[in-house]
Design a protein around this motif. Structure first.
Motif, PDB file in Angstrom:
ATOM      1  N   PRO A   1       4.525  30.071  13.779  1.00 17.28           N
ATOM      2  CA  PRO A   1       4.593  29.440  12.548  1.00 17.28           C
ATOM      3  C   PRO A   1       4.739  27.705  12.769  1.00 17.28           C
ATOM      4  CG  PRO A   1       5.804  31.314  12.014  1.00 17.28           C
ATOM      5  CD  PRO A   1       5.598  31.267  13.411  1.00 17.28           C
ATOM      6  N   TRP A   2       5.780  27.241  13.459  1.00 17.20           N
ATOM      7  CA  TRP A   2       6.144  25.870  13.591  1.00 17.20           C
ATOM      8  C   TRP A   2       5.712  25.442  14.668  1.00 17.20           C
ATOM      9  CZ3 TRP A   2       6.412  23.840   8.944  1.00 17.20           C
ATOM     10  CH2 TRP A   2       6.830  24.642   7.839  1.00 17.20           C
ATOM     11  N   ASP A   3       4.615  25.878  15.471  1.00 14.81           N
ATOM     12  CA  ASP A   3       4.143  25.348  16.854  1.00 14.81           C
ATOM     13  C   ASP A   3       3.697  23.947  16.514  1.00 14.81           C
ATOM     14  OD1 ASP A   3       3.340  24.853  19.112  1.00 14.81           O
ATOM     15  OD2 ASP A   3       1.675  25.935  19.073  1.00 14.81           O
ATOM     16  N   PRO A   4       4.208  22.999  17.228  1.00 20.14           N
ATOM     17  CA  PRO A   4       3.808  21.474  16.527  1.00 20.14           C
ATOM     18  C   PRO A   4       2.285  21.410  17.210  1.00 20.14           C
ATOM     19  CG  PRO A   4       5.596  21.543  18.405  1.00 20.14           C
ATOM     20  CD  PRO A   4       5.513  22.881  18.041  1.00 20.14           C
ATOM     21  N   MET A   5       1.691  22.159  17.960  1.00 23.02           N
ATOM     22  CA  MET A   5       0.241  22.078  18.033  1.00 23.02           C
ATOM     23  C   MET A   5      -0.719  22.576  16.879  1.00 23.02           C
ATOM     24  SD  MET A   5      -0.387  20.393  20.725  1.00 23.02           S
ATOM     25  CE  MET A   5      -2.206  20.621  21.127  1.00 23.02           C
ATOM     26  N   GLY A   6       0.069  23.068  15.784  1.00 22.61           N
ATOM     27  CA  GLY A   6      -0.779  23.459  14.689  1.00 22.61           C
ATOM     28  C   GLY A   6      -1.324  22.425  14.162  1.00 22.61           C
ATOM     29  N   ILE A   7      -0.899  21.395  13.884  1.00 26.26           N
ATOM     30  CA  ILE A   7      -1.590  20.098  13.306  1.00 26.26           C
ATOM     31  C   ILE A   7      -2.906  19.584  14.036  1.00 26.26           C
ATOM     32  CG2 ILE A   7      -0.220  18.179  14.190  1.00 26.26           C
ATOM     33  CD1 ILE A   7      -1.195  18.313  10.697  1.00 26.26           C
ATOM     34  N   VAL A   8      -2.547  19.909  15.324  1.00 24.21           N
ATOM     35  CA  VAL A   8      -3.954  19.312  16.260  1.00 24.21           C
ATOM     36  C   VAL A   8      -4.940  20.434  16.042  1.00 24.21           C
ATOM     37  CG1 VAL A   8      -4.613  18.924  18.490  1.00 24.21           C
ATOM     38  CG2 VAL A   8      -2.450  17.920  17.787  1.00 24.21           C
ATOM     39  N   ARG A   9      -4.580  21.628  16.218  1.00 25.82           N
ATOM     40  CA  ARG A   9      -5.468  22.809  15.950  1.00 25.82           C
ATOM     41  C   ARG A   9      -6.160  22.612  14.762  1.00 25.82           C
ATOM     42  NH1 ARG A   9      -1.916  25.923  19.119  1.00 25.82           N
ATOM     43  NH2 ARG A   9      -0.588  26.320  17.341  1.00 25.82           N
ATOM     44  N   PHE A  10      -5.490  22.336  13.782  1.00 33.37           N
ATOM     45  CA  PHE A  10      -5.987  22.346  12.225  1.00 33.37           C
ATOM     46  C   PHE A  10      -6.988  21.134  12.299  1.00 33.37           C
ATOM     47  CE2 PHE A  10      -6.020  20.418   7.829  1.00 33.37           C
ATOM     48  CZ  PHE A  10      -6.643  21.450   7.248  1.00 33.37           C
TER      49      PHE A  10
ATOM     50  N   VAL B   1       1.556  17.605   5.542  1.00 33.85           N
ATOM     51  CA  VAL B   1       1.456  17.802   6.920  1.00 33.85           C
ATOM     52  C   VAL B   1       2.058  19.105   7.259  1.00 33.85           C
ATOM     53  CG1 VAL B   1       2.724  16.812   8.806  1.00 33.85           C
ATOM     54  CG2 VAL B   1       2.024  15.254   7.246  1.00 33.85           C
ATOM     55  N   ALA B   2       3.168  19.725   6.585  1.00 33.86           N
ATOM     56  CA  ALA B   2       3.712  20.887   6.806  1.00 33.86           C
ATOM     57  C   ALA B   2       2.653  21.962   6.620  1.00 33.86           C
ATOM     58  CB  ALA B   2       4.906  21.218   6.339  1.00 33.86           C
ATOM     59  N   THR B   3       1.975  21.968   5.672  1.00 37.04           N
ATOM     60  CA  THR B   3       1.072  22.926   5.213  1.00 37.04           C
ATOM     61  C   THR B   3      -0.290  23.035   6.375  1.00 37.04           C
ATOM     62  OG1 THR B   3       1.303  22.418   2.948  1.00 37.04           O
ATOM     63  CG2 THR B   3      -0.773  23.466   3.568  1.00 37.04           C
ATOM     64  N   MET B   4      -0.623  21.611   6.785  1.00 28.48           N
ATOM     65  CA  MET B   4      -1.328  21.420   7.899  1.00 28.48           C
ATOM     66  C   MET B   4      -1.037  22.209   9.249  1.00 28.48           C
ATOM     67  SD  MET B   4      -3.229  17.893   7.473  1.00 28.48           S
ATOM     68  CE  MET B   4      -4.291  17.465   6.076  1.00 28.48           C
ATOM     69  N   PHE B   5       0.221  22.086   9.413  1.00 30.12           N
ATOM     70  CA  PHE B   5       0.784  22.866  10.467  1.00 30.12           C
ATOM     71  C   PHE B   5       0.637  24.439  10.346  1.00 30.12           C
ATOM     72  CE2 PHE B   5       3.937  19.401  11.425  1.00 30.12           C
ATOM     73  CZ  PHE B   5       3.662  19.132  12.918  1.00 30.12           C
ATOM     74  N   LEU B   6       0.976  24.893   9.289  1.00 28.20           N
ATOM     75  CA  LEU B   6       0.984  26.405   8.851  1.00 28.20           C
ATOM     76  C   LEU B   6      -0.526  26.692   9.155  1.00 28.20           C
ATOM     77  CD1 LEU B   6       3.509  26.618   5.965  1.00 28.20           C
ATOM     78  CD2 LEU B   6       3.645  27.446   8.449  1.00 28.20           C
ATOM     79  N   HIS B   7      -1.683  26.026   8.528  1.00 28.85           N
ATOM     80  CA  HIS B   7      -2.921  26.293   8.610  1.00 28.85           C
ATOM     81  C   HIS B   7      -3.412  26.219  10.095  1.00 28.85           C
ATOM     82  CE1 HIS B   7      -4.652  27.017   4.662  1.00 28.85           C
ATOM     83  NE2 HIS B   7      -3.701  26.011   4.057  1.00 28.85           N
TER      84      HIS B   7
END
Length: 141
Positions: free
Chosen positions: A96-105, A83-89
């Protein structure tokens, strides 16, 4: 306290997994993997195979570290790592640790991506789990 250590350990491993997957994606995009079998007839299949091998090798290292140092809670650690890797991608051009990162990924790879992006989503998600299952099987033999 042990759970906090597990989360911090998993986040550190996820940063390493993120860096290894970025390197793996770059190497396969440059065509430096499987160069001896570079088929011009099926470039998409060749690119997917290169990504599978390179991300598979990139997933081996963090999965081995998690299996070695957290054998009791390895599934929790692998889940946090993925999950954290998907956040970063998802946050490549953002904080780097924006919660929308997983949604964008998920949107950019799974829903709106081409076949290579969809395969990348499943490679990043499933290859550490497959390595963990293989390590579990190797111990039983």
């Amino acid at each position: 306290m042990n759970f906090i250590k597990l989360v911090l350990f998993s986040l550190c491993i996820s940063i390493g997994y993120y860096a290894l997957t970025i390197i793996a994606i770059g190497q396969s995009a440059a065509g430096n993997l499987l160069w001896w079998f570079n088929s011009s007839q099926y470039p998409t299949a060749m690119h997917l195979a290169q990504n599978f091998i390179s991300i598979g090798l990139a997933a081996f290292i963090p999965t081995f570290v998690v299996r070695s140092y957290e054998p009791a809670r390895q599934w929790i650690a692998i889940t946090i790592m993925i999950v954290a890797t998907m956040f970063l991608h998802g946050n490549i051009h953002y904080m780097p640790w924006d919660p929308m990162g997983i949604v964008r990924f998920i949107n950019n790879t799974l829903f709106y991506g081409d076949i290579g992006a969809k395969a990348m989503f499943f490679y990043i998600l499933l290859l550490p789990i497959l390595w963990l299952l293989m390590f579990k099987r190797m111990v039983r033999i």
